[in-house]
Scaffold this motif. Structure first.
Motif, PDB file in Angstrom:
ATOM      1  N   ALA A   1      37.677  25.064  51.452  1.00  0.00           N
ATOM      2  CA  ALA A   1      36.782  26.133  51.015  1.00  0.00           C
ATOM      3  C   ALA A   1      36.194  25.447  49.722  1.00  0.00           C
ATOM      4  N   ALA A   2      34.776  25.978  49.578  1.00  0.00           N
ATOM      5  CA  ALA A   2      34.297  25.497  48.164  1.00  0.00           C
ATOM      6  C   ALA A   2      33.647  26.484  47.552  1.00  0.00           C
ATOM      7  N   LEU A   3      33.794  26.740  46.267  1.00  0.00           N
ATOM      8  CA  LEU A   3      33.223  27.843  45.543  1.00  0.00           C
ATOM      9  C   LEU A   3      31.514  27.971  45.630  1.00  0.00           C
ATOM     10  N   ARG A   4      31.227  29.290  45.911  1.00  0.00           N
ATOM     11  CA  ARG A   4      29.710  29.526  46.288  1.00  0.00           C
ATOM     12  C   ARG A   4      29.014  29.119  45.032  1.00  0.00           C
TER      13      ARG A   4
ATOM     14  N   GLY B   1      34.293  31.916  59.500  1.00  0.00           N
ATOM     15  CA  GLY B   1      34.237  30.553  59.524  1.00  0.00           C
ATOM     16  C   GLY B   1      35.328  29.674  58.849  1.00  0.00           C
ATOM     17  N   PHE B   2      36.089  30.486  58.220  1.00  0.00           N
ATOM     18  CA  PHE B   2      37.353  29.760  57.466  1.00  0.00           C
ATOM     19  C   PHE B   2      38.276  29.497  58.432  1.00  0.00           C
ATOM     20  N   LYS B   3      38.467  28.451  59.051  1.00  0.00           N
ATOM     21  CA  LYS B   3      39.438  28.076  60.280  1.00  0.00           C
ATOM     22  C   LYS B   3      40.451  27.022  59.502  1.00  0.00           C
ATOM     23  N   MET B   4      41.697  27.177  60.116  1.00  0.00           N
ATOM     24  CA  MET B   4      42.671  26.396  59.695  1.00  0.00           C
ATOM     25  C   MET B   4      42.622  24.909  60.246  1.00  0.00           C
TER      26      MET B   4
ATOM     27  N   TYR C   1      34.189  31.976  47.956  1.00  0.00           N
ATOM     28  CA  TYR C   1      34.420  30.783  48.684  1.00  0.00           C
ATOM     29  C   TYR C   1      33.287  30.762  49.813  1.00  0.00           C
ATOM     30  N   LYS C   2      32.960  29.363  50.026  1.00  0.00           N
ATOM     31  CA  LYS C   2      32.460  29.192  51.375  1.00  0.00           C
ATOM     32  C   LYS C   2      33.155  28.179  52.338  1.00  0.00           C
ATOM     33  N   PRO C   3      33.322  28.496  53.681  1.00  0.00           N
ATOM     34  CA  PRO C   3      34.044  27.652  54.350  1.00  0.00           C
ATOM     35  C   PRO C   3      33.509  26.282  54.409  1.00  0.00           C
ATOM     36  N   LEU C   4      34.543  25.486  54.713  1.00  0.00           N
ATOM     37  CA  LEU C   4      34.248  23.872  54.919  1.00  0.00           C
ATOM     38  C   LEU C   4      35.001  23.243  56.156  1.00  0.00           C
ATOM     39  N   GLY C   5      34.455  22.622  56.948  1.00  0.00           N
ATOM     40  CA  GLY C   5      35.214  22.105  58.007  1.00  0.00           C
ATOM     41  C   GLY C   5      36.146  20.663  57.841  1.00  0.00           C
ATOM     42  N   HIS C   6      35.873  20.199  56.266  1.00  0.00           N
ATOM     43  CA  HIS C   6      36.713  19.004  56.206  1.00  0.00           C
ATOM     44  C   HIS C   6      36.789  19.186  54.490  1.00  0.00           C
TER      45      HIS C   6
END
Length: 90
Positions: A87-90, A72-75, A28-33
């Motif tokens: 999170a999104a798949l890489r 980068g994975f923030k709640m 996964y890659k982190p997403l902010g929203h």
């Protein structure tokens, strides 16, 4: 003569498996929203993914969340008021 055997002290960190963090970050890659193509990880889902079970020493999920935040994975609070990681798949 009394023999004292020294056993290493068990800490909460002993319940954290770095390979699981690496595997999560590779997948996964982190997403902010939130986005349509993202996965949303609740406390329950993260606990299941990492097999983070509360024990007498504390909650290992707290350590997983700290390490994920560094990467980068923030709640974030979702629309229902529950903290989640987007999170999104890489």
């Amino acid at each position: 003569m009394v023999e004292i055997s020294e056993q290493p002290e068990v800490t909460l960190q002993d319940f954290v498996i770095p390979a699981k963090i690496e595997a999560f970050c590779e997948k996964y890659k982190p997403l902010g929203h939130w986005r349509e193509d993202c996965d949303m990880f609740t406390d329950y889902q993260l606990r299941s993914y990492f097999k983070a079970v509360v024990c007498p020493l504390g909650d290992p999920l707290a350590l997983y969340l700290q390490e994920l935040a560094v990467r980068g994975f923030k709640m974030k609070d979702d629309e229902c008021g529950e903290p989640v990681i987007y999170a999104a798949l890489r």
